[in-house]
Design a protein around this motif. Structure first.
Motif, PDB file in Angstrom:
ATOM      1  N   ASP A 182     -38.026  40.310  93.358  1.00  0.00           N
ATOM      2  CA  ASP A 182     -38.914  41.397  93.570  1.00  0.00           C
ATOM      3  C   ASP A 182     -39.044  42.181  92.294  1.00  0.00           C
ATOM      4  O   ASP A 182     -39.981  43.128  92.256  1.00  0.00           O
ATOM      5  CB  ASP A 182     -38.739  42.430  94.606  1.00  0.00           C
ATOM      6  CG  ASP A 182     -38.786  41.653  95.931  1.00  0.00           C
ATOM      7  OD1 ASP A 182     -39.311  40.509  95.941  1.00  0.00           O
ATOM      8  OD2 ASP A 182     -38.260  41.974  96.783  1.00  0.00           O
ATOM      9  N   VAL A 183     -38.196  41.812  91.385  1.00  0.00           N
ATOM     10  CA  VAL A 183     -38.087  42.632  90.031  1.00  0.00           C
ATOM     11  C   VAL A 183     -39.303  42.477  89.080  1.00  0.00           C
ATOM     12  O   VAL A 183     -39.434  41.197  88.887  1.00  0.00           O
ATOM     13  CB  VAL A 183     -36.717  42.613  89.350  1.00  0.00           C
ATOM     14  CG1 VAL A 183     -36.790  43.203  87.862  1.00  0.00           C
ATOM     15  CG2 VAL A 183     -35.532  43.336  89.933  1.00  0.00           C
ATOM     16  N   GLU A 184     -39.796  43.357  88.393  1.00  0.00           N
ATOM     17  CA  GLU A 184     -40.973  42.982  87.598  1.00  0.00           C
ATOM     18  C   GLU A 184     -40.771  43.601  86.250  1.00  0.00           C
ATOM     19  O   GLU A 184     -40.028  44.637  86.112  1.00  0.00           O
ATOM     20  CB  GLU A 184     -42.299  43.397  88.143  1.00  0.00           C
ATOM     21  CG  GLU A 184     -42.539  42.775  89.573  1.00  0.00           C
ATOM     22  CD  GLU A 184     -44.209  43.265  90.098  1.00  0.00           C
ATOM     23  OE1 GLU A 184     -44.612  44.123  89.320  1.00  0.00           O
ATOM     24  OE2 GLU A 184     -44.197  42.825  91.307  1.00  0.00           O
ATOM     25  N   ALA A 211     -35.866  35.634  83.654  1.00  0.00           N
ATOM     26  CA  ALA A 211     -35.717  34.567  83.531  1.00  0.00           C
ATOM     27  C   ALA A 211     -35.302  34.003  82.033  1.00  0.00           C
ATOM     28  O   ALA A 211     -35.629  33.128  81.456  1.00  0.00           O
ATOM     29  CB  ALA A 211     -37.082  33.486  83.701  1.00  0.00           C
ATOM     30  N   ARG A 212     -34.585  35.093  81.290  1.00  0.00           N
ATOM     31  CA  ARG A 212     -34.070  34.684  79.946  1.00  0.00           C
ATOM     32  C   ARG A 212     -32.851  33.607  80.122  1.00  0.00           C
ATOM     33  O   ARG A 212     -32.010  33.815  80.911  1.00  0.00           O
ATOM     34  CB  ARG A 212     -33.455  36.176  79.551  1.00  0.00           C
ATOM     35  CG  ARG A 212     -34.582  37.019  79.164  1.00  0.00           C
ATOM     36  CD  ARG A 212     -35.628  36.781  78.479  1.00  0.00           C
ATOM     37  NE  ARG A 212     -36.473  37.985  78.024  1.00  0.00           N
ATOM     38  CZ  ARG A 212     -37.790  37.965  77.613  1.00  0.00           C
ATOM     39  NH1 ARG A 212     -38.522  36.693  77.642  1.00  0.00           N
ATOM     40  NH2 ARG A 212     -38.446  38.724  77.422  1.00  0.00           N
ATOM     41  N   ASN A 213     -32.935  32.737  79.201  1.00  0.00           N
ATOM     42  CA  ASN A 213     -31.733  31.664  78.996  1.00  0.00           C
ATOM     43  C   ASN A 213     -31.241  31.736  77.494  1.00  0.00           C
ATOM     44  O   ASN A 213     -31.905  32.493  76.714  1.00  0.00           O
ATOM     45  CB  ASN A 213     -32.294  30.516  79.580  1.00  0.00           C
ATOM     46  CG  ASN A 213     -33.386  29.794  78.601  1.00  0.00           C
ATOM     47  OD1 ASN A 213     -34.035  30.542  77.912  1.00  0.00           O
ATOM     48  ND2 ASN A 213     -33.404  28.404  78.539  1.00  0.00           N
ATOM     49  N   LEU A 224     -31.750  38.720  83.797  1.00  0.00           N
ATOM     50  CA  LEU A 224     -32.574  39.758  83.662  1.00  0.00           C
ATOM     51  C   LEU A 224     -32.404  40.648  82.449  1.00  0.00           C
ATOM     52  O   LEU A 224     -31.353  40.696  81.857  1.00  0.00           O
ATOM     53  CB  LEU A 224     -32.605  40.948  85.079  1.00  0.00           C
ATOM     54  CG  LEU A 224     -32.836  40.208  86.177  1.00  0.00           C
ATOM     55  CD1 LEU A 224     -32.442  41.471  87.084  1.00  0.00           C
ATOM     56  CD2 LEU A 224     -33.923  39.576  86.486  1.00  0.00           C
ATOM     57  N   GLN A 225     -33.482  40.859  81.708  1.00  0.00           N
ATOM     58  CA  GLN A 225     -33.256  41.800  80.461  1.00  0.00           C
ATOM     59  C   GLN A 225     -33.779  43.221  80.419  1.00  0.00           C
ATOM     60  O   GLN A 225     -34.575  43.278  81.170  1.00  0.00           O
ATOM     61  CB  GLN A 225     -34.230  41.087  79.224  1.00  0.00           C
ATOM     62  CG  GLN A 225     -34.005  41.815  77.887  1.00  0.00           C
ATOM     63  CD  GLN A 225     -34.896  41.151  77.016  1.00  0.00           C
ATOM     64  OE1 GLN A 225     -35.182  40.049  76.938  1.00  0.00           O
ATOM     65  NE2 GLN A 225     -35.452  41.829  75.889  1.00  0.00           N
ATOM     66  N   THR A 226     -33.099  43.802  79.948  1.00  0.00           N
ATOM     67  CA  THR A 226     -33.500  45.471  79.971  1.00  0.00           C
ATOM     68  C   THR A 226     -33.192  46.093  78.702  1.00  0.00           C
ATOM     69  O   THR A 226     -32.361  45.764  77.908  1.00  0.00           O
ATOM     70  CB  THR A 226     -32.428  46.320  81.254  1.00  0.00           C
ATOM     71  OG1 THR A 226     -32.838  47.521  81.341  1.00  0.00           O
ATOM     72  CG2 THR A 226     -30.935  45.918  80.844  1.00  0.00           C
ATOM     73  N   ASP A 227     -33.718  47.292  78.521  1.00  0.00           N
ATOM     74  CA  ASP A 227     -33.562  48.020  77.430  1.00  0.00           C
ATOM     75  C   ASP A 227     -32.659  49.180  77.625  1.00  0.00           C
ATOM     76  O   ASP A 227     -32.528  50.181  76.839  1.00  0.00           O
ATOM     77  CB  ASP A 227     -34.898  48.583  76.765  1.00  0.00           C
ATOM     78  CG  ASP A 227     -35.818  49.479  77.343  1.00  0.00           C
ATOM     79  OD1 ASP A 227     -35.587  49.783  78.666  1.00  0.00           O
ATOM     80  OD2 ASP A 227     -36.820  49.952  76.886  1.00  0.00           O
ATOM     81  N   ALA A 228     -32.297  49.503  78.935  1.00  0.00           N
ATOM     82  CA  ALA A 228     -31.254  50.620  79.119  1.00  0.00           C
ATOM     83  C   ALA A 228     -30.089  50.367  78.218  1.00  0.00           C
ATOM     84  O   ALA A 228     -29.371  49.174  78.089  1.00  0.00           O
ATOM     85  CB  ALA A 228     -30.971  50.338  80.554  1.00  0.00           C
ATOM     86  N   ALA A 266     -28.326  40.924  82.409  1.00  0.00           N
ATOM     87  CA  ALA A 266     -27.813  41.066  83.734  1.00  0.00           C
ATOM     88  C   ALA A 266     -27.885  39.931  84.280  1.00  0.00           C
ATOM     89  O   ALA A 266     -29.045  39.348  84.411  1.00  0.00           O
ATOM     90  CB  ALA A 266     -28.137  42.438  84.348  1.00  0.00           C
ATOM     91  N   ILE A 267     -26.709  39.661  85.258  1.00  0.00           N
ATOM     92  CA  ILE A 267     -26.843  38.356  86.108  1.00  0.00           C
ATOM     93  C   ILE A 267     -27.658  38.859  87.264  1.00  0.00           C
ATOM     94  O   ILE A 267     -27.337  39.795  87.854  1.00  0.00           O
ATOM     95  CB  ILE A 267     -25.467  37.903  86.529  1.00  0.00           C
ATOM     96  CG1 ILE A 267     -24.616  37.521  85.296  1.00  0.00           C
ATOM     97  CG2 ILE A 267     -25.401  36.822  87.312  1.00  0.00           C
ATOM     98  CD1 ILE A 267     -23.211  37.064  85.576  1.00  0.00           C
ATOM     99  N   PRO A 268     -28.796  38.309  87.855  1.00  0.00           N
ATOM    100  CA  PRO A 268     -29.388  38.616  88.914  1.00  0.00           C
ATOM    101  C   PRO A 268     -28.785  38.736  90.274  1.00  0.00           C
ATOM    102  O   PRO A 268     -27.822  38.047  90.351  1.00  0.00           O
ATOM    103  CB  PRO A 268     -30.629  37.566  88.975  1.00  0.00           C
ATOM    104  CG  PRO A 268     -30.662  36.785  87.504  1.00  0.00           C
ATOM    105  CD  PRO A 268     -29.337  36.959  87.192  1.00  0.00           C
ATOM    106  N   ALA A 269     -29.172  39.879  91.023  1.00  0.00           N
ATOM    107  CA  ALA A 269     -28.507  39.946  92.105  1.00  0.00           C
ATOM    108  C   ALA A 269     -28.594  38.996  93.289  1.00  0.00           C
ATOM    109  O   ALA A 269     -27.600  38.665  93.946  1.00  0.00           O
ATOM    110  CB  ALA A 269     -29.051  41.264  92.957  1.00  0.00           C
TER     111      ALA A 269
END
Length: 488
Positions: A182-184, A211-213, A224-228, A266-269
């Motif tokens: 559900d993450v966008e 979907a980063r690989n 998942l990629q985040t800028d936190a 991050a590894i997805p939940a």
């Protein structure tokens, strides 16, 4: 090019992490090491929305941080390592002062620190495998300062996940696991940890990509990629959404110098859920579904030749006879573009989708072949153990004495990560101090031939080891590389 980078905390060396060269100076850093990371949560909004009023702008994350922080623990992994002694002690001149025997190296305790998230009230903790890898003892510390010993239920370096069980009968606070599908991109995220030992730190950001690989050297390739801001010390910590749900386990960063550049992974939940289910069912090895096919990325040239609209999907490059892939009707050259209606960008995304569906389920594949889309139903099952592994321990006086060997099957190939199509018998254990240990056998070595006779079964290996030839000629497959050795 791979280099070793040192990470320092308060002037002291904390750990050495590996990085892989990407785009010049950019590096991929596994958040190994390092120090404590506590997970954080997010304010609960009824709906995703951009703040419209001054009161909305002034909303605070503090209530959710207080709610979820007690469920995040520090993970302490202790291991004993042999300290190297000076090479001078091997010199005969120095040997006379020690009775011709060099002093033994001293053992010393080494500790790595990371984070974990309590996801079940009975003390089930999820963390990164690299936080506890090689540990002799694992402990967790709660936010209130109490420490508890832990048992490792399941770990896997391919997925960089580990499940711990706190040794206590009390009930612990938890963080709920969300649905990472559900993450966008653009969703707000929070991360919390102890970067570089400065103390508990909460950072906020957004989801920068999904979907980063090709992020780490492991087999898992869906992040998942985040800028936190995520730094060494956040390893194993939680990435949370605005409802306070766990959406990922922080694992890696792109960095030029070891600090955060706003590109964390991050590894997805949903991957975490499947891994937890395997641990709670008592599995000793995490098993992904057996497909019996090899997949490759779709390049621009392939897409043009196959008449595809875009260079996306996973192309079938090889199929094992009699496998689920063959029985389902997949053929080489076909391109899988979606699983259960979810688009597939690359082979890693395909394997992720199949894995999170789980053993015993069916995957509805959308397959593009010659410009025509068709649906294929693929049953997801464990790799077969055919032939039976027939585990045998070799004894006697041969160079093989002390080996435990098993027949090779698709199940054994999956568990021990052997090359596809491997032939022979595989070494599963080596007894310490045995002739086999002195020869230099390693776990995962595939014995292909002895004295030019192919070894097809463990029974054959046992019979050959009982012989007494004048010499032993050994052919083994080690990690896909053939090695031949001669012993007398």
């Amino acid at each position: 090019m791979t280099k070793a980078l040192k990470v320092f905390s308060a002037g002291n060396e904390v750990s050495i992490v590996r990085s892989r060269g990407v785009s010049g100076a950019a590096k991929v850093l596994l958040l190994t090491a390092s120090l404590t990371a506590l997970a954080v949560a997010q304010p609960a909004f009824a709906e995703r929305s951009v703040p419209q009023t001054q009161s909305e702008v002034q909303l605070s994350y503090a209530p959710l941080v207080k709610q979820t922080a007690p469920a995040v623990v520090n993970v302490y992994a202790e291991r004993m390592v042999e300290r190297q002694i000076s090479p001078l002690f091997s010199d005969p001149f120095f040997g006379q002062f020690f009775g011709r025997q060099a002093p033994q190296g001293r053992s010393q305790k080494q500790m790595s620190l990371g984070s974990g998230v309590i996801v079940a009230g009975d003390g089930i903790v999820i963390t990164n495998n690299h936080v506890i890898s090689g540990a002799d003892e694992v402990k967790v510390a709660l936010s209130d300062g109490r420490e508890f010993p832990c048992k490792v239920l399941l770990k896997d370096d391919r997925y960089d996940l580990a499940v711990l069980k706190i040794r206590s009968d009390e009930t612990f606070p938890t963080v709920p696991i969300g649905n990472s599908d559900d993450v966008e991109v653009g969703d707000i995220t929070l991360a919390i940890g102890n970067p570089f030992g400065v103390g508990q730190t909460v950072t906020s950001g957004i989801v920068s990509g999904t979907a980063r690989n090709s992020i780490t050297d492991g087999e898992f390739g869906f992040f998942l990629q985040t800028d936190a801001a995520i730094n060494p010390g956040n390893s194993g910590g939680a990435l949370l959404d605005m409802h306070g749900d766990l959406i990922g386990i922080n694992t890696a960063i792109f960095s030029k110098g070891g600090g955060s550049n706003g590109i964390g992974f991050a590894i997805p939940a949903n991957m975490v859920k499947v891994f937890l289910a395997a641990a709670e069912s008592g599995e000793k090895h995490f098993q992904r579904p057996y497909v019996g096919a090899t997949f490759g990325p779709v390049t621009s040239d392939m897409a043009e030749a196959l008449g595809l609209k875009a260079a996306r999907g996973a192309i079938v490059s090889d199929i094992v006879p009699g496998s689920p892939a063959e029985k389902a009707g997949l053929k080489t050259g076909s391109v899988i573009v979606a699983v259960n209606g979810v688009p597939v960008q690359h082979p890693d995304a395909l394997l992720y989708r199949l894995t999170v569906l789980g053993i015993g389920e069916k995957a509805d594949l959308s397959v593009d072949r010659n410009g025509t889309i068709s649906d294929v139903s693929l049953p997801l099952q464990l790799a077969p153990e055919d032939p039976p592994r027939d585990t045998r321990q070799i004894s006697g006086n041969s160079p093989f004495a002390g080996l435990t060997v098993e027949n090779i099957s698709p199940r054994v190939i999956e568990e021990m990560r052997l090359p596809d199509g491997a032939k022979g018998v595989v070494v599963s254990e080596i007894e310490n101090g045995s002739p086999a240990a002195r020869v230099g056998f390693a776990r995962g070595d595939i014995i292909v031939a002895v004295n030019d006779d192919n070894i097809d079964t463990t029974r054959m290996m046992e019979n050959v080891a009982e012989q007494s030839p004048g010499y032993w000629k050994l052919s083994i497959n080690r990690g896909g590389r053939m090695i031949t050795q001669l012993f007398r």
